[in-house]
Motif scaffolding. Structure first.
Motif, short mmCIF file in Angstrom:
data_model
loop_
_atom_site.label_atom_id
_atom_site.label_comp_id
_atom_site.label_asym_id
_atom_site.label_seq_id
_atom_site.Cartn_x
_atom_site.Cartn_y
_atom_site.Cartn_z
N PRO A 309 0.82 -1.22 0.00
CA PRO A 309 0.00 0.00 0.00
C PRO A 309 0.85 1.27 0.00
CG PRO A 309 -0.89 -1.60 1.53
CD PRO A 309 0.42 -2.16 1.08
N GLU A 310 1.91 1.27 0.80
CA GLU A 310 2.77 2.45 0.85
C GLU A 310 3.49 2.66 -0.48
OE1 GLU A 310 6.41 4.37 3.54
OE2 GLU A 310 5.58 2.38 4.01
N GLY A 311 3.98 1.58 -1.10
CA GLY A 311 4.66 1.68 -2.39
C GLY A 311 3.73 2.14 -3.48
N LEU A 312 2.49 1.62 -3.46
CA LEU A 312 1.50 2.04 -4.46
C LEU A 312 1.17 3.51 -4.31
CD1 LEU A 312 -0.45 1.35 -6.74
CD2 LEU A 312 -2.13 0.66 -5.00
N ALA A 313 1.00 3.96 -3.05
CA ALA A 313 0.69 5.37 -2.80
C ALA A 313 1.86 6.25 -3.25
CB ALA A 313 0.40 5.59 -1.32
N ALA A 314 3.08 5.80 -2.97
CA ALA A 314 4.26 6.57 -3.38
C ALA A 314 4.35 6.65 -4.90
CB ALA A 314 5.52 5.94 -2.80
N TYR A 315 4.02 5.54 -5.57
CA TYR A 315 4.08 5.53 -7.03
C TYR A 315 3.02 6.47 -7.62
CZ TYR A 315 4.40 3.78 -11.81
OH TYR A 315 4.57 3.69 -13.17
N ASN A 316 1.82 6.40 -7.08
CA ASN A 316 0.75 7.29 -7.57
C ASN A 316 1.11 8.75 -7.32
OD1 ASN A 316 -0.78 5.12 -8.42
ND2 ASN A 316 -1.94 4.97 -6.50
N ASP A 317 1.71 9.02 -6.16
CA ASP A 317 2.15 10.39 -5.88
C ASP A 317 3.23 10.83 -6.87
OD1 ASP A 317 0.41 10.72 -3.82
OD2 ASP A 317 1.88 10.44 -2.21
N LEU A 318 4.14 9.92 -7.18
CA LEU A 318 5.20 10.24 -8.13
C LEU A 318 4.61 10.67 -9.47
CD1 LEU A 318 8.23 10.17 -9.05
CD2 LEU A 318 7.79 7.79 -9.74
N ILE A 319 3.65 9.91 -9.96
CA ILE A 319 3.03 10.24 -11.25
C ILE A 319 2.30 11.58 -11.16
CG2 ILE A 319 1.36 9.53 -12.98
CD1 ILE A 319 3.91 7.84 -12.93
N ALA A 320 1.48 11.74 -10.11
CA ALA A 320 0.68 12.96 -9.98
C ALA A 320 1.56 14.19 -9.82
CB ALA A 320 -0.27 12.83 -8.79
N GLN A 321 2.56 14.09 -8.95
CA GLN A 321 3.44 15.24 -8.71
C GLN A 321 4.30 15.54 -9.94
OE1 GLN A 321 5.50 14.08 -5.15
NE2 GLN A 321 3.66 14.19 -3.88
N SER A 322 4.73 14.52 -10.64
CA SER A 322 5.53 14.73 -11.85
C SER A 322 4.71 15.47 -12.91
CB SER A 322 6.03 13.39 -12.41
OG SER A 322 6.93 12.77 -11.52
N LEU A 323 3.44 15.09 -13.04
CA LEU A 323 2.59 15.77 -14.02
C LEU A 323 2.41 17.25 -13.67
CD1 LEU A 323 -0.17 13.05 -14.62
CD2 LEU A 323 1.63 13.78 -16.21
N VAL A 324 2.21 17.52 -12.38
CA VAL A 324 2.07 18.92 -11.95
C VAL A 324 3.36 19.68 -12.23
CG1 VAL A 324 1.78 20.45 -9.97
CG2 VAL A 324 0.32 18.43 -10.22
N ASN A 325 4.50 19.07 -11.89
CA ASN A 325 5.79 19.73 -12.10
C ASN A 325 6.08 19.95 -13.57
OD1 ASN A 325 6.22 19.80 -9.35
ND2 ASN A 325 7.49 17.96 -9.31
N LEU A 326 5.73 18.99 -14.41
CA LEU A 326 5.94 19.13 -15.85
C LEU A 326 5.05 20.23 -16.41
CD1 LEU A 326 6.21 15.38 -16.90
CD2 LEU A 326 8.06 17.07 -16.94
#
Length: 406
Positions: A309-326
């Motif tokens: 669960p923690e890894g999945l949440a971290a992965y989803n955050d990575l995608i979401a935050q990367s999109l915002v940053n891009l």
């Protein structure tokens, strides 16, 4: 009775011939050079005005060269910015693709590999050189490569924050460069959450700004700062800013895995024990290099484990935050591209003004300096006729003597 000696006759005749020959030579020079005024003595007033007009044309010519230089530099920068937006758009598409839950590990690694290639492409754009070999995004440090990799393989900015300007007319200057720090480095980053004190072994996820108005209102117009989150023994979520001011939370009761909102920022806390002393920090005003965003994305795609669960949440955050940053990076570059376009419009307007000034000044100089060929040729014919007549007359007069009468 006035007596005229032979010497006087000869002297006057020769002087007259010399004057006529000088006038003829002057007319011939005008026709051969195309100029009515070839030396100041031809027309002192006109010569003085022509000198000033020549100086004005020299000034205009210098500024026109500066205009061409400014246009070339700005066009090159605009092209580089447009190319970087294209690269970021492709990386964004790959990031969206990476968010597909059905992808395998190999699929993610394949996406990561292409993103890494695009990162190198973006670095090459950031290290664009002009015709003289200087790096256009290095500020005043044109000889220094703008973006270089450190020992960890991360791209860092090596230039300064200078901006070169060029004078393109009297009192008119235009910036002809922009430093890479302002374009590619100082970019607003997505809101993130991190553990300040990890007691229960839980995690925070899903941090994002969902209401800009509430965020600004919470800080009464001042610069938004980090927010500290704790959960007391009764299970109530406590939030405060760095000054210790309490912030309202909704809903105020902690429930593992359920989102809550504080000052317009949404977050989710999971798997902690209320009152155990866990604390989190919501970072809402960070800056991040676009290169850092892409490097973190590459690393996360290859290393994060979605099996927990923690890894999945971290992965989803990575995608979401990367999109915002891009998106923020694209917006930053697009704003700069718009600014550069405005400068180019100013340069074009100045070029047109200088061209009109040059044409007007040249016309005035032409009126003062250029010869009227029809008039000059007519004068040349008349002066030639007068000179020939004077020469014949002088030849006859010079042959007269008292012995001719004896």
């Amino acid at each position: 009775m006035i007596r005229i000696s032979s010497q006087q006759i000869f002297a006057n005749g020769i002087s007259r011939l010399q004057d006529l020959n000088s006038n003829l030579a002057s007319t011939q020079e005008q026709i051969s050079t195309g100029k009515r005024v070839n030396k100041p003595s031809d027309d002192p007033v006109a010569a003085a005005r022509i000198l000033k007009l020549d100086q004005e044309l020299t000034r205009i010519s210098t500024y026109e060269r500066n205009v061409d230089l400014a246009d070339n530099r700005l066009s090159q920068e605009e092209n580089a910015l447009a190319s970087s937006i294209d690269v970021l758009q492709r990386i964004r598409e790959l990031t969206v693709q990476a968010g597909n839950a059905a992808l395998s590990v190999n699929d993610r690694i394949s996406i990561s590999s292409e993103i890494e290639e695009r990162l190198g492409q973006l670095a090459n754009i950031g290290n664009t050189r002009d015709a003289s070999g200087e790096y256009i995004f290095s500020g005043f440090q044109g000889s220094v490569q703008a973006f270089q990799q450190n020992d960890e393989g991360q791209y860092v900015y090596m230039g300064d924050e200078g901006q070169r300007v060029l004078e393109i007319d009297d009192g008119v200057t235009v910036p002809i460069s922009d430093n890479g720090k302002g374009i590619f480095v100082n970019i607003p980053a997505a809101a993130t959450g991190e553990y300040t004190n990890n007691v229960s072994g839980g995690f925070i996820s899903g941090v994002s700004v969902v209401n800009e108005a509430d965020l600004n209102a919470a800080y009464s117009g001042s610069f938004p700062d980090d927010i500290t989150i704790t959960v007391d023994g009764a299970g109530n979520i406590q939030a405060q800013d760095t000054q210790g001011n309490a912030l309202a939370v909704s809903p105020a009761v902690y429930e593992s895995g359920e989102p809550f909102v504080v000052a317009g920022v949404e977050a989710t806390i999971s798997d902690i024990t209320p009152g155990a002393g866990d604390s989190f920090t919501l970072k809402i005003n960070e800056r991040q290099s676009v290169f850092g965003t892409i490097e973190n994305l590459i690393s996360g795609l290859s290393s994060l484990d979605k099996g927990t669960p923690e890894g999945l949440a971290a992965y989803n955050d990575l995608i979401a935050q990367s999109l915002v940053n891009l998106d923020n990076a694209q917006e930053s570059i697009l704003l700069k591209q718009t600014e550069v376009g405005g400068r180019m419009n100013a340069v074009d307007s100045t070029r047109d003004f200088l061209a009109d000034s040059s044409l007007y000044t040249s016309e005035i100089r032409s009126q003062l300096q250029d010869v009227d060929y029809a008039e000059a040729i007519s004068n040349l014919s008349f002066q030639s006729f007068v000179l020939e007549a004077a020469q014949l007359s002088f030849a006859q007069v010079s042959q007269l003597s008292l012995f001719d009468r004896l």
